[in-house]
Design an enzyme around this catalytic site. Sequence first.
Site, mmCIF file in Angstrom:
data_model
loop_
_atom_site.group_PDB
_atom_site.id
_atom_site.type_symbol
_atom_site.label_atom_id
_atom_site.label_comp_id
_atom_site.label_asym_id
_atom_site.label_seq_id
_atom_site.Cartn_x
_atom_site.Cartn_y
_atom_site.Cartn_z
ATOM 1 N N VAL A 142 6.578 18.174 -7.432
ATOM 2 C CA VAL A 142 5.357 17.609 -6.848
ATOM 3 C C VAL A 142 5.141 16.232 -7.462
ATOM 4 O O VAL A 142 4.767 16.102 -8.627
ATOM 5 C CB VAL A 142 4.146 18.531 -7.103
ATOM 6 C CG1 VAL A 142 2.904 17.942 -6.441
ATOM 7 C CG2 VAL A 142 4.423 19.924 -6.569
ATOM 8 N N GLU B 211 17.087 29.556 -16.915
ATOM 9 C CA GLU B 211 17.999 29.425 -18.043
ATOM 10 C C GLU B 211 17.880 30.650 -18.944
ATOM 11 O O GLU B 211 16.872 31.365 -18.921
ATOM 12 C CB GLU B 211 17.680 28.153 -18.838
ATOM 13 C CG GLU B 211 17.834 26.879 -18.018
ATOM 14 C CD GLU B 211 17.376 25.634 -18.773
ATOM 15 O OE1 GLU B 211 16.834 25.798 -19.884
ATOM 16 O OE2 GLU B 211 17.555 24.530 -18.253
ATOM 17 N N GLN C 248 9.453 34.728 -19.554
ATOM 18 C CA GLN C 248 9.238 34.592 -18.111
ATOM 19 C C GLN C 248 9.699 35.894 -17.459
ATOM 20 O O GLN C 248 10.826 36.018 -16.999
ATOM 21 C CB GLN C 248 9.991 33.360 -17.590
ATOM 22 C CG GLN C 248 9.492 32.085 -18.257
ATOM 23 C CD GLN C 248 10.217 30.821 -17.834
ATOM 24 O OE1 GLN C 248 10.853 30.788 -16.791
ATOM 25 N NE2 GLN C 248 10.101 29.770 -18.633
ATOM 26 N N LYS D 213 13.983 29.102 -9.842
ATOM 27 C CA LYS D 213 12.857 29.875 -10.358
ATOM 28 C C LYS D 213 11.908 30.314 -9.244
ATOM 29 O O LYS D 213 11.455 31.463 -9.219
ATOM 30 C CB LYS D 213 12.086 29.043 -11.394
ATOM 31 C CG LYS D 213 12.763 28.925 -12.738
ATOM 32 C CD LYS D 213 11.862 28.224 -13.737
ATOM 33 C CE LYS D 213 12.507 28.178 -15.118
ATOM 34 N NZ LYS D 213 11.641 27.525 -16.119
ATOM 35 N N ASP E 87 4.535 21.683 -17.765
ATOM 36 C CA ASP E 87 4.876 21.445 -19.158
ATOM 37 C C ASP E 87 4.771 19.978 -19.546
ATOM 38 O O ASP E 87 5.270 19.574 -20.578
ATOM 39 C CB ASP E 87 6.294 21.946 -19.452
ATOM 40 C CG ASP E 87 7.357 21.245 -18.597
ATOM 41 O OD1 ASP E 87 6.980 20.383 -17.773
ATOM 42 O OD2 ASP E 87 8.552 21.556 -18.750
ATOM 43 N N ASN E 88 4.128 19.149 -18.706
ATOM 44 C CA ASN E 88 3.991 17.739 -19.072
ATOM 45 C C ASN E 88 2.702 17.158 -18.510
ATOM 46 O O ASN E 88 2.196 17.593 -17.472
ATOM 47 C CB ASN E 88 5.199 16.922 -18.596
ATOM 48 C CG ASN E 88 5.293 16.814 -17.094
ATOM 49 O OD1 ASN E 88 4.754 15.872 -16.508
ATOM 50 N ND2 ASN E 88 5.940 17.782 -16.447
ATOM 51 N N CYS F 4 13.845 0.402 -34.349
ATOM 52 C CA CYS F 4 14.567 0.046 -35.574
ATOM 53 C C CYS F 4 14.783 1.266 -36.464
ATOM 54 O O CYS F 4 15.788 1.360 -37.177
ATOM 55 C CB CYS F 4 13.833 -1.056 -36.331
ATOM 56 S SG CYS F 4 12.260 -0.548 -37.065
ATOM 57 N N ASP G 146 13.154 23.802 -11.062
ATOM 58 C CA ASP G 146 14.079 24.207 -12.118
ATOM 59 C C ASP G 146 14.859 25.465 -11.769
ATOM 60 O O ASP G 146 14.414 26.295 -10.959
ATOM 61 C CB ASP G 146 13.323 24.451 -13.426
ATOM 62 C CG ASP G 146 12.745 23.169 -14.000
ATOM 63 O OD1 ASP G 146 13.216 22.091 -13.599
ATOM 64 O OD2 ASP G 146 11.827 23.248 -14.837
ATOM 65 N N ALA H 135 6.697 30.311 -17.708
ATOM 66 C CA ALA H 135 6.069 31.454 -18.379
ATOM 67 C C ALA H 135 4.685 31.750 -17.804
ATOM 68 O O ALA H 135 4.395 32.875 -17.385
ATOM 69 C CB ALA H 135 5.978 31.181 -19.875
#
Length: 830
Positions: free
Chosen positions: A323, A280, A287, A299, A347-348, A403, A277, A248
Site C-alpha cells: 500500500v 519465512e 504468526q 502471507k 512494521d514501519n 565517517c 511478503d 504477527a
Amino acid sequence: QSNPGIVTCLENHPHRLETGQFLTFREVNGMSCLNGSTHQITVVSPYSFSIGDTSGMEPYLHGGIAVQVKTPKIFYFERLEKQITNPQCLVADFSRPEAPLQIHVAMLALNHFQENFGRGPNIGCPQDAEELLKIAMSISETLENKPQVNGDVVKWLSRTAQGFLAPLAAAVGGVASQEVLKAVTGKFSPLQQWLYIDMLDIVTPLEKTGSEEFLPRGDRYDALRACIGDSLCQKLHDLNVFLVGCGAIGCEMLKNFALLGVGTGQDKGLVTITDPDLIEKSNLNRQFLFRPHHIQKPKSYTAAEATLNINPYLKIDSYINKVCPATENTYSDEFYTKQDVIVTALDNVEARRYIDSRCVANLRPLIDSGTMGTKGHTEVIVPHLTESYNSHRDPPEEEIPFCTLKSFPAAIEHTIQWARDKFESSFSHKPSLFNKFWQTYPSAEEVLQRIKSGESLEGCFHVIKTLSRRPRSWTQCVELARVKFEKYFSHKALQLLHSFPLDTRLKDGSLFWQSPKRPPFPVKFEFSDPLHYGFIVSAAKLFATVYCVPFAEKDLSEETISKIISAVKVPEFRPSNKVVQTDETARKPDHIPVSSEDERNAIFQLEKSILSNEALASDLQMKPISFEKDDDSNGHIDFITAASNLRAKMYNIELADRFKTKRIAGKIIPAIATATAAVSGLVALELIKVVGGYPADAYKNCFLNLAIPIMVFTETAEVRRTEIRNGISFTIWDRWTIYGKEDFTLLDFINAVREKYGIEPTMVVQGVKMLYVPVMPGHIKRLKLTMQKLVKPSADKKYVDLTVSFAPETDGEEDLPGPPVRYYFVQEDN
C-alpha cells in the site's frame, strides 16, 4: 577524581539509566582501577551519573565503556487469603483509579453466586443481576478498604458472565501467558499481585438491551451477543474492513475477525487483506496461521485460507500489493470510501503515515498497533473526533554517521552495518548497475568508440572496471576473496594509521585516537582461523554466484581452498594521500569524480577485454543477489558475520555471534506471541466501539510493557481546531470542495474559493508542486491557464486535492494553511 565521582557520557548519547542500577566499566584510560569493577549509580542528569568516591584513584585520561549489570531482584507475595480482603492492584487506567477494587468486589460476588447456585447468572436476567448485587454489597463490608460497589459493573458482569468475547480473551490471555513465562524463566518482573482491566466501556453497547433482544440459545454467536448485543453483532457481520499487513498482529487480527463474525453478513460485509511478503521460517514462532509447509508462500493468500478454516462464512479478499503511492490505482479513493474501518499491522512508520493520510483524505477510521518484544501500543483514529497518526511525530531514528561506518566504528552495530553495506554494494547494487548499463549500451565496441570521442556515459568507468576484473573461474573467485580480505582488514588499518599515527593530537592538544575513536590494527591472515577461513569461503561463493561461475562441493573443501590461497600473490600496502572524512555530519558522496588517468585506464581495459575475449557478449550480465536472512544455505549471513567480526577484531570491538548479527543485519524487530495477542485483542475491542459509533470519551489508546509489567489506557487526543479568521476554522478532517468545468482557469478557482469560503487564497500547491506562488517568476501568468493544463490529470482522474494558503491578518507573519481543497474538474451530479 572527586567525591562523588561524576561520569559524563558522550554528547548526544543519553545513558537512559535509573538510580540504584549497577554498572561495570571497561577500557577506561588512566583511572584503570575502574575496569572490571561494579558500582551502584545515582543519576545526576540524562547525560551523567555518580559512582561514589573516586578521589583516591589515579587521574582519569580518556575513554571508557560503562555496561549495565543486571542484578537479581527478590519479589515477595502475600497469600491469596490475605490478598482477597486487601488486594494490591496495578492501576491500568489512571482516569478511573477506583475501578480495580470495584471489579475485584464484582468478581468475588460472581464466585459466590456460582458456589451458591451451581451456575453463572443468566444472560440479561434482572433477578440474577439483583442477587449478584446483593452479594457484592455484603462482600464489600468484609474487605479491609470497604470499597464502594459499582452497580453498573456488577450488572454488566451478570449480563456477560456466560458470554465470550474473543478479543478480551486474547488480551487477558496474552498478559497471563507472559506471567507464566516469567514463572518458568525467572526473567522480567512479575505482576504484583492483581491486574484488573476495566472493560465496561468496551463491552457495553450504546443501547442497554434486555434479554428479549437475544436469539434463542444455541446460535453460533449467542455467547458474543451476551457481551455486545444483537445490534453490534449484526454491524460486525456487515462490516467492510481493510487489514494492511498479515504478520504477527495481522494473523491474530484475522483470528479475532473470524471469531467475531466480521464480514459474514449475507448481503454485506467483506474483509480485505494485503501483504507483499512471503512467509519465512523465522515467522513461524508468532504468526500462528502459518505452518512449515507454508514457507515461501504469500502471507496474505495463506492467511486468508487459514482464516476460512476458523470461520468458513467469512468473506475475504486477499492481495499481495504494497500500500503506497504506486498502487493507488488499486487502493483508490473509491476503494477507501467502501471500507468501514482500516486496521494496520505494519512494521514501519513510513507506511503508517501514508495510510493515515489516505484515511484522513477519505474520512475513514483507522486503528493502528505495533509491538516490539514485550512492549506494545494501540491507537484509535476516528474522523472528526481524534487527532490522526500524522498529528504527532516520534523522533527520527538515529543514523550511524558515514565517517563512523567507513573509518571509526566503536560498537559491533557499526561493523555489522558496514558488512551489510559491503554485501549490498558488492553483490546487489554493483551487479544491478552493471546490467542496467549494458541494457542501455549493448555493444562494447560502441561504448569504446563513444568514450574515445569524449562522450560521458554515466557509470561507464565503474562498469568497465568490473568487466576487466571479473573472475571467470572458481579459483579466481577464491583469489578475489583473499585480496578483499587484505584490503578490508589489513590495508584499511595501515592507511588509517598512516593518515593518523597513534600519537596524533588535535588542535586543543588532546589525542586523536580517544573514545569514541578506536585505533585499528591490521589483521594478519591465518588459514587455520575459522573466522578468516569463513570469510574466504562465503565471499568466494557470493562472487561465484554474482559472476555466474559454477562450483561444486569439492571446490569448497579445505584442501582445495588452501591450495588456491597458497598461490595467491597478495598486493603490498602502498599508502595513499586520500583525505579521510572525520566530520560526523558529512554524508556519503553521491558519486566519486573520475580523473583523466581513470579515463585512459578505462579505455585500455575495455580494448583489452574486447581483444582477449571473443565471447564478450556473455560477460555483459551479472546476477544481482537480494539479501535473504532466513536461508542458511545461501551464505548471506555467513559473509556478514565473518566480515563484521573481522572488522571488530581490527578495532578491538567485542564480537557478536551469528544470531545477534542476523538480528541486527536483518533488522529483525523482536516479537513475542504474548504481546502480539494482547495488542491484537485490544485493537479488536476498539474496533467494536468504532462499529458501534461510540462517543469520543469511550475510545482508549493503550501502551503496555508486559516485562515490567505496565498497562496504561489513555483517552484519545481530541482533534485540534485551527482558526483562520472571522469565525472560520477547520480541523484535519475538514475538506473544502470546488466544482469546476473544462475551461476553468486558475483565476476562476481562486475566485471560487473566495466566494464560497470568504477568504483570499495567496498560494496553491499540489503535493510538492507549486501551482501558484505570486513571488515566483512567471506564476502571475499562470492565472490565465486552465486547471486541466496546470494539474495535467490522468484520463480517469475526476478530482485533485490541493493545499491553499491565505494571507495573515498581520504583516510579517507567515501565510496560513487552510484545509485541503478538493477540486473536481467537472460538475458532478449530487
